[in-house]
Scaffold this motif. Structure first.
Motif, mmCIF file in Angstrom:
data_model
loop_
_atom_site.group_PDB
_atom_site.id
_atom_site.type_symbol
_atom_site.label_atom_id
_atom_site.label_comp_id
_atom_site.label_asym_id
_atom_site.label_seq_id
_atom_site.Cartn_x
_atom_site.Cartn_y
_atom_site.Cartn_z
ATOM 1 N N ARG A 1 3.551 -17.904 5.172
ATOM 2 C CA ARG A 1 3.359 -16.603 4.587
ATOM 3 C C ARG A 1 4.103 -15.495 5.336
ATOM 4 N N ARG B 1 -9.560 -12.698 10.517
ATOM 5 C CA ARG B 1 -9.681 -14.054 10.007
ATOM 6 C C ARG B 1 -10.433 -14.922 11.011
ATOM 7 N N PRO C 1 -4.541 -15.192 5.708
ATOM 8 C CA PRO C 1 -5.248 -15.557 4.483
ATOM 9 C C PRO C 1 -6.762 -15.465 4.650
ATOM 10 N N ILE C 2 -7.420 -15.050 3.594
ATOM 11 C CA ILE C 2 -8.862 -14.832 3.587
ATOM 12 C C ILE C 2 -9.619 -16.145 3.446
ATOM 13 N N ARG D 1 -12.563 -16.863 1.821
ATOM 14 C CA ARG D 1 -13.539 -16.256 0.904
ATOM 15 C C ARG D 1 -14.922 -16.847 1.151
ATOM 16 N N VAL E 1 -0.242 -6.404 2.134
ATOM 17 C CA VAL E 1 0.837 -7.377 1.952
ATOM 18 C C VAL E 1 2.113 -6.674 1.473
ATOM 19 N N SER E 2 1.969 -5.764 0.521
ATOM 20 C CA SER E 2 3.135 -5.005 0.038
ATOM 21 C C SER E 2 3.730 -4.177 1.159
ATOM 22 N N VAL F 1 6.135 -6.008 3.668
ATOM 23 C CA VAL F 1 7.566 -6.166 3.387
ATOM 24 C C VAL F 1 8.309 -4.873 3.746
ATOM 25 N N LEU G 1 -4.225 -6.445 -0.697
ATOM 26 C CA LEU G 1 -2.904 -6.668 -1.294
ATOM 27 C C LEU G 1 -1.941 -5.528 -0.965
ATOM 28 N N ASP H 1 -11.975 -8.473 -3.643
ATOM 29 C CA ASP H 1 -11.278 -8.075 -4.861
ATOM 30 C C ASP H 1 -11.776 -6.725 -5.382
ATOM 31 N N SER I 1 7.739 -15.878 4.798
ATOM 32 C CA SER I 1 8.169 -15.423 3.479
ATOM 33 C C SER I 1 8.324 -13.913 3.442
ATOM 34 N N SER I 2 7.387 -13.193 4.061
ATOM 35 C CA SER I 2 7.450 -11.737 4.058
ATOM 36 C C SER I 2 8.721 -11.251 4.756
#
Lengths: 314, 314, 314
Positions: C64, C233, C275-276, C278, C298-299, C302, C295, C288, C67-68
């Motif tokens: 992850r 986490r 990562p969560i 849940r 996460v944006s 980048v 989220l 959510d 990827s970012s």
């Protein structure tokens, strides 16, 4: 005339340096030199391969060689696809030939292929279509032609273009080394003055590979007066196979130390294809010392691979 | 109206060919044909998706399908991210939905998703945000829509656009095949004249998948006069599961040989989604013979995937 | 003056937020904000790093985070090379330092490095050549500076630039968390009003990390009136190590539920680095819900990574 040349003598694939004309070999090294000069600092990427897809097709893993080709292809503007053939449909029983043909049908025009078996890359090249070019990135013990080219480029930068005046010593596991074979092919083509080869008897080939070389076991004696020392990597498997007694033993007999290097010519240079086993083939002092060209080899590697891809696909 | 179409009938995701309007299906095939014609030789890459990030999100590995999509996206100028969901945070307990949303939040707009479970891709598409498009690259046994499209494109190139005149035979493990289901959906939409399905009883579905098809076990009889033979891949697991006795047995009953192919129409063509089990589903002679369209399918695959990505994201 | 700054106070590497000047920190966040505003919708990719090769060099896997960074570098026009150091020549005995130097010699100018050991990235940075920049993408428990930056950016977007008015609560396994350390460094630099830290005694560090923080075990009490809740986490290993009794137990004491969140300020926001897990750290409803910025983090990640790469290499 090797099958890598077409009927007009143009390079169609790069499979081996064995029999590659001196002119082609020099042209590649010259071009890599130009690329390297132009690339000092950051360069806007060249568009020679814009719109061309190049695939690294490795049946044997090698992150480092793959990275070097990847960067070379990117710099030329190619789209690069990494195809890890050890985790792919080849595992589902697909033949290497079908994998190649499928990727060709997807539009891949350049293949960088590594394979554990001697001759496997040439066999694939024989199956390739018209517009497709293969580069051998190492097959079995046979050949690793871009490594041979980058080694010649590195020697030429340090010692000039006239190889006939040079005494060159190659040290280590020549028997299992594709690098050694490609180096020997190129050194002969370029007319190297003296080629000495040194290593334990168990790691030297007895099949004609060394014809014309001065061969011996006494590292100290062989080092005397040489201009270039080409160290080879020792795979740790050789110990398990009983070909050497121990790493310490090997280092005592064939490890390059500063003291030993003093026997060579004053301005002798040291090459190693990497990755280095520090303290085995070579001490830290030598590997990181002023006579080591190890990192220069790595830089030259990208330039050579750009020159090769450009000649084949540009 | 499937959830892959928006309220104006525009394609938002490509999840299945089941219920995809004939017009949309034909538009994709037409567009892929234009792309393919334009792409003979090397082409400067098109900029339709410049600045768009496309992610291959594979919960089940498939190097080959991923490569085809990767090349398609690169050719359109997209930035491509390979996200191997089998070695990622999903292993740390993250849900597929969270993985998708995270990548969306990073700015990924197109997802190529493969998943081992039926319906998993549609379930993810239901979670996707406004501007995000998903392409099903194979889910469970349900669907593999781009394979279906490329098969139709390949048949149309060989046999023309009027499918009502065609007799088509599908052979093998229809029961476990997502390819077979997508092909059947598309063949019905395009109004194929006769669809025959042939395979051992144990590998044929009994759930309505084959409604409207002529079904039988006698391969020789079913081949009689057909225009298109669509071979399916036999997974070697089927033997271990006891669904077939042996590969030899299977080959004897359902392997396509030159002799057998002679029963089909003179100009019949042979398709196979690959990777091929040579000597099992099909002999070398047929696979590499003049009636085989296997590599044409692979080429068409890239064009179809470009057309799909362009329609969804362009 | 940390070694990540040169003698003129310019950022050469990004290794830690510990001691990073407030001005540099704010400049990065400001720039990331501009990038983010400009990047709404699809943007033609910017060419700030055209011709520059950036390498993700992960000695510890993290799909992850990689990827970012990958997306960030691609958006700036860089060529990106993924070098998975866990399956590479490092396994053949090559040192991390040799791997770095080799990639440098290939022309890589930016390295995104993750390593399991504390201080490993700074040690590598000390070996790097003149024009090379390293970004720490997480080392041991020490630092994850881009995560700290993106968290600050996210808080600032929600709560404004004056951190002195804010009560911030950090919850969970601070002891093993590089994210927590980088967040604490940045929060102090930005002058956060009150920093509370809450978690089981076994998961709180006793080494000065929490100096100046209000520390406690009673989650409900600590939540009272806070503006920002920063969840951490929980690694499942903690259970096997006997540091927590069970996930259920942990959730009962330190899981964030809607009921609990009501104790915080009315407009409190919730962060989690992902990562969560849940149902462990946090319920679905909160993760959510309208107060979650997960989220958005996460944006912002980048954008922050683009700002960092641009400052180091642009």
């Amino acid at each position: 005339m090797t099958p890598q040349l077409d009927s007009d003598g143009r390079l169609r694939h790069l499979l081996t340096l064995d029999g590659l004309p001196r002119e082609t070999l020099c042209r590649l090294i010259d071009r890599a030199g130009q690329i390297r000069d132009a690339a000092l600092g950051r360069t806007p990427r060249r568009q020679a391969l814009d719109g061309t897809t190049v695939c690294t097709l490795f049946f044997e893993p090698s992150t480092r060689t793959r990275s070097s080709f990847h960067i070379a292809a990117q710099r030329l503007g190619a789209d690069v696809l990494n195809f890890d053939a050890s985790t792919s449909s080849t595992r589902k029983g697909e033949t290497a030939r079908d994998t190649l043909r499928n990727l060709e049908a997807m539009g891949v025009r350049g293949f960088i292929v590594r394979h554990a078996e001697d001759g496997a890359v040439a066999a694939l090249a024989a199956e390739a279509g018209e517009g497709t070019a293969l580069v051998n990135a190492g097959d079995g013990r046979s050949a690793h032609p871009t490594q041979g080219l980058l080694d010649m480029m590195t020697i030429r930068q340090a010692k000039g273009a006239d190889f006939s005046r040079l005494k060159i010593l190659m040290v280590g596991d020549v028997k299992h080394s594709r690098v050694a074979r490609s180096d020997l092919h190129a050194l002969r083509t370029l007319g190297a003055g003296v080629i000495r080869v040194c290593g334990p008897q168990s790691l030297l080939p007895d099949d004609g590979t060394l014809s014309g070389c001065e061969v011996g076991q006494d590292f100290d004696a062989m080092l005397e007066g040489v201009d270039v020392v080409m160290m080879l990597r020792l795979q740790r498997e050789r110990m398990e196979e009983g070909l050497i007694a121990s790493l310490e033993d090997y280092h005592r007999a064939y490890g390059l130390t500063t003291a030993r290097l003093a026997r060579a010519a004053k301005d002798a240079v040291v090459l190693h294809p990497g990755p280095i086993n520090r303290g085995v083939e070579i001490t830290d002092e030598v590997a990181d010392g002023p006579q080591s060209l190890v990192l220069r080899q790595v830089s030259n590697g990208v330039a050579i691979r750009m020159a090769v891809l450009e000649m084949l696909l540009g």
